[in-house]
Write a protein that holds these residues in place. Structure first.
Motif, PDB file in Angstrom:
ATOM      1  N   LEU A  78      47.552  48.217  46.996  1.00 55.25           N
ATOM      2  CA  LEU A  78      49.027  48.496  46.174  1.00 55.25           C
ATOM      3  C   LEU A  78      49.528  47.661  45.527  1.00 55.25           C
ATOM      4  CD1 LEU A  78      50.795  49.890  49.683  1.00 55.25           C
ATOM      5  CD2 LEU A  78      49.654  51.338  47.773  1.00 55.25           C
ATOM      6  N   VAL A  79      48.603  46.887  44.778  1.00 49.26           N
ATOM      7  CA  VAL A  79      48.811  45.990  43.916  1.00 49.26           C
ATOM      8  C   VAL A  79      48.593  46.407  42.486  1.00 49.26           C
ATOM      9  CG1 VAL A  79      48.976  43.866  45.190  1.00 49.26           C
ATOM     10  CG2 VAL A  79      46.911  44.422  44.059  1.00 49.26           C
ATOM     11  N   THR A  80      48.818  45.797  41.470  1.00 53.66           N
ATOM     12  CA  THR A  80      48.512  46.253  39.998  1.00 53.66           C
ATOM     13  C   THR A  80      47.125  46.130  39.791  1.00 53.66           C
ATOM     14  OG1 THR A  80      49.200  44.069  38.982  1.00 53.66           O
ATOM     15  CG2 THR A  80      50.915  45.904  39.299  1.00 53.66           C
ATOM     16  N   ALA A  81      46.617  46.664  38.815  1.00 57.30           N
ATOM     17  CA  ALA A  81      45.130  46.449  38.322  1.00 57.30           C
ATOM     18  C   ALA A  81      44.762  44.832  37.818  1.00 57.30           C
ATOM     19  CB  ALA A  81      44.753  47.303  37.222  1.00 57.30           C
ATOM     20  N   GLY A  82      45.897  44.443  37.057  1.00 57.79           N
ATOM     21  CA  GLY A  82      45.826  42.970  36.756  1.00 57.79           C
ATOM     22  C   GLY A  82      45.814  42.021  38.144  1.00 57.79           C
ATOM     23  N   ALA A  83      46.595  42.550  38.767  1.00 57.31           N
ATOM     24  CA  ALA A  83      46.366  41.604  39.933  1.00 57.31           C
ATOM     25  C   ALA A  83      45.338  41.620  40.839  1.00 57.31           C
ATOM     26  CB  ALA A  83      47.744  41.806  41.273  1.00 57.31           C
ATOM     27  N   ILE A  84      44.574  42.505  40.980  1.00 60.58           N
ATOM     28  CA  ILE A  84      43.357  42.971  41.559  1.00 60.58           C
ATOM     29  C   ILE A  84      42.353  42.078  40.708  1.00 60.58           C
ATOM     30  CG2 ILE A  84      41.452  44.664  41.710  1.00 60.58           C
ATOM     31  CD1 ILE A  84      43.328  44.460  44.290  1.00 60.58           C
ATOM     32  N   SER A  85      42.480  42.224  39.295  1.00 60.54           N
ATOM     33  CA  SER A  85      41.456  41.500  38.511  1.00 60.54           C
ATOM     34  C   SER A  85      41.622  40.094  38.838  1.00 60.54           C
ATOM     35  CB  SER A  85      41.914  41.616  37.090  1.00 60.54           C
ATOM     36  OG  SER A  85      40.714  41.259  36.094  1.00 60.54           O
ATOM     37  N   GLN A  86      42.452  39.400  38.856  1.00 63.41           N
ATOM     38  CA  GLN A  86      42.738  38.053  39.109  1.00 63.41           C
ATOM     39  C   GLN A  86      42.204  37.738  40.393  1.00 63.41           C
ATOM     40  OE1 GLN A  86      46.982  37.178  38.759  1.00 63.41           O
ATOM     41  NE2 GLN A  86      46.861  37.083  36.478  1.00 63.41           N
ATOM     42  N   VAL A  88      39.646  39.445  42.320  1.00 65.84           N
ATOM     43  CA  VAL A  88      38.462  39.356  42.247  1.00 65.84           C
ATOM     44  C   VAL A  88      38.013  38.245  41.529  1.00 65.84           C
ATOM     45  CG1 VAL A  88      36.556  41.002  41.308  1.00 65.84           C
ATOM     46  CG2 VAL A  88      38.440  41.914  42.388  1.00 65.84           C
ATOM     47  N   ALA A  89      38.545  37.927  40.224  1.00 63.60           N
ATOM     48  CA  ALA A  89      37.888  36.682  39.565  1.00 63.60           C
ATOM     49  C   ALA A  89      38.164  35.696  40.538  1.00 63.60           C
ATOM     50  CB  ALA A  89      38.887  36.439  38.347  1.00 63.60           C
ATOM     51  N   ARG A  90      38.939  35.221  41.318  1.00 61.71           N
ATOM     52  CA  ARG A  90      38.971  33.914  42.068  1.00 61.71           C
ATOM     53  C   ARG A  90      37.934  34.100  43.221  1.00 61.71           C
ATOM     54  NH1 ARG A  90      44.794  34.828  42.240  1.00 61.71           N
ATOM     55  NH2 ARG A  90      44.498  35.548  44.144  1.00 61.71           N
ATOM     56  N   ALA A  91      38.063  35.341  43.997  1.00 64.91           N
ATOM     57  CA  ALA A  91      36.967  35.573  45.179  1.00 64.91           C
ATOM     58  C   ALA A  91      35.459  35.406  44.217  1.00 64.91           C
ATOM     59  CB  ALA A  91      37.302  36.578  45.674  1.00 64.91           C
ATOM     60  N   GLU A  92      35.289  35.999  43.409  1.00 64.20           N
ATOM     61  CA  GLU A  92      34.162  35.889  42.737  1.00 64.20           C
ATOM     62  C   GLU A  92      33.588  34.251  42.453  1.00 64.20           C
ATOM     63  OE1 GLU A  92      31.359  38.390  39.417  1.00 64.20           O
ATOM     64  OE2 GLU A  92      33.257  37.583  38.772  1.00 64.20           O
ATOM     65  N   ALA A  93      34.587  33.676  41.761  1.00 62.77           N
ATOM     66  CA  ALA A  93      34.385  32.176  41.572  1.00 62.77           C
ATOM     67  C   ALA A  93      33.912  31.496  42.943  1.00 62.77           C
ATOM     68  CB  ALA A  93      35.601  31.541  40.945  1.00 62.77           C
ATOM     69  N   GLN A  94      34.499  31.851  44.124  1.00 59.88           N
ATOM     70  CA  GLN A  94      34.165  31.088  45.350  1.00 59.88           C
ATOM     71  C   GLN A  94      32.939  31.891  46.073  1.00 59.88           C
ATOM     72  OE1 GLN A  94      38.006  32.301  47.316  1.00 59.88           O
ATOM     73  NE2 GLN A  94      38.918  30.394  46.924  1.00 59.88           N
ATOM     74  N   GLY A  95      32.273  32.728  45.475  1.00 54.53           N
ATOM     75  CA  GLY A  95      31.059  33.291  45.987  1.00 54.53           C
ATOM     76  C   GLY A  95      31.282  34.306  47.079  1.00 54.53           C
ATOM     77  N   LEU A  96      32.579  34.929  47.133  1.00 50.56           N
ATOM     78  CA  LEU A  96      32.779  35.997  48.176  1.00 50.56           C
ATOM     79  C   LEU A  96      32.443  37.478  47.684  1.00 50.56           C
ATOM     80  CD1 LEU A  96      36.108  34.077  49.308  1.00 50.56           C
ATOM     81  CD2 LEU A  96      33.763  33.830  50.315  1.00 50.56           C
TER      82      LEU A  96
END
Length: 181
Positions: A78-86, A88-96
């Motif tokens: 229930l968040v925007t596509a932009g919020a999901i993109s952010q 995901v980018a943070r979690a990807e940078a953390q290797g999650l």
């Protein structure tokens, strides 16, 4: 001061003011604040932030292979596509999580598939135990029957309120950050 005392004070000071919601809404606000503060402490101790837990939890609850498209992640959180993109980018940078191209999404675009990594899976398993264990202890002052009754009433109220406050986008559009392990 209790919610009943607040309602009584308004009735005394402003006769005719609608006070019927005070004894429901005020405790809900107070509980939301107490639960949010306690969850923030639990998340800090688990080494994860609320947005990341929300993302990882949605992927974990989806079942194996713990992968969803960004569109489905946005719908479920229930968040925007932009919020999901952010997120995901943070979690990807953390290797999650990892991102990879998915199947064509139509209109010439490709879906992006987000999957939990082993590190993401381990972190969500630990974090959910910390958060849900703590929350279970917070509500154990209610009997199982009381919890069941309250859960049903809260679900009924939530469904009704969602339908009443839905904007032109419809229910469920951009409700901001939500943490739901």
């Amino acid at each position: 001061m209790t919610a009943a005392q607040i309602a009584e004070a308004w009735r005394r000071e402003r006769p005719g003011t609608p006070t019927g919601s005070i004894e429901i809404v005020t405790p809900v606000w107070w509980l939301a604040k107490l639960f949010a503060d306690d969850r923030a402490r639990a998340l800090r101790s688990a080494g994860i932030d609320a947005a990341t837990l929300d993302l990882l939890s949605v992927l974990r609850r989806s079942g194996e292979p713990y992968a969803l498209t960004t569109r489905e992640l946005a719908r479920r959180t229930l968040v925007t596509a932009g919020a999901i993109s952010q997120r995901v980018a943070r979690a990807e940078a953390q290797g999650l999580v990892v991102r990879e191209p998915g199947k064509p999404a139509g209109h010439g675009s490709r879906a992006v598939l987000v999957s939990l990594t082993a590190a993401g899976h381990e972190l969500v398993e630990q974090s959910v135990d910390v958060v849900l264990g703590r929350e279970a202890r917070l509500v154990d002052g209610l009997s199982p029957a009381e919890r069941e009754t309250l859960a049903g009433l809260l679900d009924k109220l939530l469904t009704d309120v969602r339908s009443r406050v839905a904007g032109p986008e419809g229910p469920g559009e951009d409700r901001g950050d939500r943490t739901d392990p």
